[in-house]
Scaffold this motif. Structure first.
Motif, PDB file in Angstrom:
ATOM      1  N   ALA A   3      35.264  45.945  24.274  1.00  0.00           N
ATOM      2  CA  ALA A   3      36.325  45.311  25.066  1.00  0.00           C
ATOM      3  C   ALA A   3      37.454  46.294  25.370  1.00  0.00           C
ATOM      4  CB  ALA A   3      36.871  44.099  24.315  1.00  0.00           C
ATOM      5  N   ALA A   4      37.825  47.102  24.371  1.00  0.00           N
ATOM      6  CA  ALA A   4      38.869  48.099  24.590  1.00  0.00           C
ATOM      7  C   ALA A   4      38.416  49.144  25.600  1.00  0.00           C
ATOM      8  CB  ALA A   4      39.239  48.760  23.269  1.00  0.00           C
ATOM      9  N   GLY A   5      37.164  49.586  25.484  1.00  0.00           N
ATOM     10  CA  GLY A   5      36.651  50.591  26.397  1.00  0.00           C
ATOM     11  C   GLY A   5      36.599  50.110  27.834  1.00  0.00           C
ATOM     12  N   VAL A   6      36.130  48.887  28.020  1.00  0.00           N
ATOM     13  CA  VAL A   6      36.056  48.323  29.373  1.00  0.00           C
ATOM     14  C   VAL A   6      37.454  48.239  29.982  1.00  0.00           C
ATOM     15  CG1 VAL A   6      35.559  46.214  30.670  1.00  0.00           C
ATOM     16  CG2 VAL A   6      33.909  47.067  28.998  1.00  0.00           C
ATOM     17  N   ALA A   7      38.416  47.734  29.185  1.00  0.00           N
ATOM     18  CA  ALA A   7      39.774  47.577  29.704  1.00  0.00           C
ATOM     19  C   ALA A   7      40.393  48.917  30.092  1.00  0.00           C
ATOM     20  CB  ALA A   7      40.638  46.880  28.656  1.00  0.00           C
ATOM     21  N   LEU A   8      40.196  49.953  29.275  1.00  0.00           N
ATOM     22  CA  LEU A   8      40.792  51.255  29.575  1.00  0.00           C
ATOM     23  C   LEU A   8      40.066  51.966  30.714  1.00  0.00           C
ATOM     24  CD1 LEU A   8      41.628  52.260  25.929  1.00  0.00           C
ATOM     25  CD2 LEU A   8      43.280  51.986  27.786  1.00  0.00           C
ATOM     26  N   ALA A   9      38.774  51.727  30.852  1.00  0.00           N
ATOM     27  CA  ALA A   9      38.044  52.277  31.998  1.00  0.00           C
ATOM     28  C   ALA A   9      38.553  51.648  33.289  1.00  0.00           C
ATOM     29  CB  ALA A   9      36.549  52.042  31.830  1.00  0.00           C
ATOM     30  N   GLU A  10      38.835  50.346  33.253  1.00  0.00           N
ATOM     31  CA  GLU A  10      39.351  49.661  34.435  1.00  0.00           C
ATOM     32  C   GLU A  10      40.731  50.175  34.825  1.00  0.00           C
ATOM     33  OE1 GLU A  10      39.164  45.556  33.372  1.00  0.00           O
ATOM     34  OE2 GLU A  10      37.035  45.355  33.906  1.00  0.00           O
ATOM     35  N   MET A  11      41.443  50.784  33.861  1.00  0.00           N
ATOM     36  CA  MET A  11      42.754  51.381  34.151  1.00  0.00           C
ATOM     37  C   MET A  11      42.615  52.805  34.691  1.00  0.00           C
ATOM     38  SD  MET A  11      44.901  50.084  30.822  1.00  0.00           S
ATOM     39  CE  MET A  11      45.037  48.326  30.440  1.00  0.00           C
TER      40      MET A  11
END
Length: 306
Positions: free
Chosen positions: A137-145
């Protein structure tokens, strides 16, 4: 006859009024005293002890020391408690101690770390979050940023939960991820993150695995660099949440560690007293705390509740 009945009634009244024996519950966790995260866990443990009336002992090693932790578990087992609540960050080192507890007939539940591995040995349940999924979840969110090149700052290499966080983060992020091993000394972490940023100007993301020990010094290192780097952390501290509010950090992942400490003791007290046990694990997180939510929980974090 009347005299006998009066005596019997009086004796019955005394029996009903007598207080029940308090349950003896041992809690052994791996968290160090200088980590504010674990003071919140202990606050939950203490409140559950007060609410249930259980006699609760709480022990942890002063450093991330699995040999000492296994000894603390063995010492707790020797006291023959009604229940044992543990974190389980290193199955290889702690497994034999847990097996001894279960062989002695002591119910065991885990909090925070290693739930799946402890269940294989006979632990009843786990209160915590799925660390790999939280990392995703953290990885997906930071990739989206917009992140493409990240550091995963791991202050307890060998802790299975933290290793799972970095592994999950790498899968969710999809870009380049370098694990930066450190101790839990904030000064060392700030220095190492600063050095990593100085050596690679393509790093655009830093994810820390603990808020006060690693998250706050990571924010400080990024600010000192003058770079536009997204910083996020697992867990929360009032200082890191303020960085989220101020726009210096992206988000924190909350696993509600107060709930872990509280529910661990409360469930074990109910098991010891009434034989009650939930039919499955309790997922205490993850909850993504971004700027729109951070202000709401800063005060609770400062009070040692979040």
């Amino acid at each position: 006859m009347k005299t006998f009945m009066k005596g019997a009634i009086a004796a019955g009244a005394v029996a009903v009024a007598a207080p029940a024996m308090a349950q003896d519950i041992a809690v052994v966790v791996h968290g160090q005293a200088n980590d504010a995260f674990w003071s919140v866990v202990k606050a939950g443990v203490d409140q559950a002890a007060a609410d249930t009336g259980a006699n609760v002992s709480y022990n942890s090693p002063e450093t991330f020391d699995m040999v000492l932790m296994s000894q603390l578990i063995d010492a707790a087992v020797n006291e023959e408690p009604d229940g044992l609540v543990i974190s389980f960050p290193d199955p290889d080192a702690l497994g034999p101690s847990v097996e001894r507890a279960i062989a002695a007939g002591i119910p065991v539940i885990t909090i925070n770390a290693g739930g799946a591995q402890a269940k294989e040995l006979g632990a009843a349940m786990h209160v915590g979050q799925d660390e790999f999924d939280a990392g995703v979840a953290a990885g997906v969110a930071l990739a989206e940023m917009g992140g493409t090149n990240a550091l995963c700052v791991n202050q307890e290499v060998g802790n299975i939960s933290l290793d799972q966080r970095c592994a999950g983060f790498e899968e969710g992020f999809g870009g380049s991820v370098t694990v930066l091993p450190t101790t839990n000394d904030p000064a060392e972490i700030e220095s190492k993150v600063s050095a990593a940023l100085a050596s690679d100007d393509t790093i655009d993301t830093v994810v820390a695995l603990g808020a006060s020990t690693a998250g706050e010094p990571s924010v400080a290192a990024v600010k000192a660099s003058g770079r536009d780097v997204n910083v996020a952390t697992f867990d929360m501290s009032a200082g890191f949440l303020q960085s989220v509010v101020d726009g210096d950090a992206a988000f924190a992942l909350d696993q509600q560690q107060y709930l872990q400490g509280y529910m661990g003791v409360a469930i074990m007290a109910l098991q010891a007293k009434f034989g009650l046990m939930p039919g499955g694990d309790i997922a205490s997180g993850p909850n993504l705390i971004t700027a729109d939510k951070a202000g709401q929980v800063i005060d609770l974090s400062a009070q040692g509740l979040r």
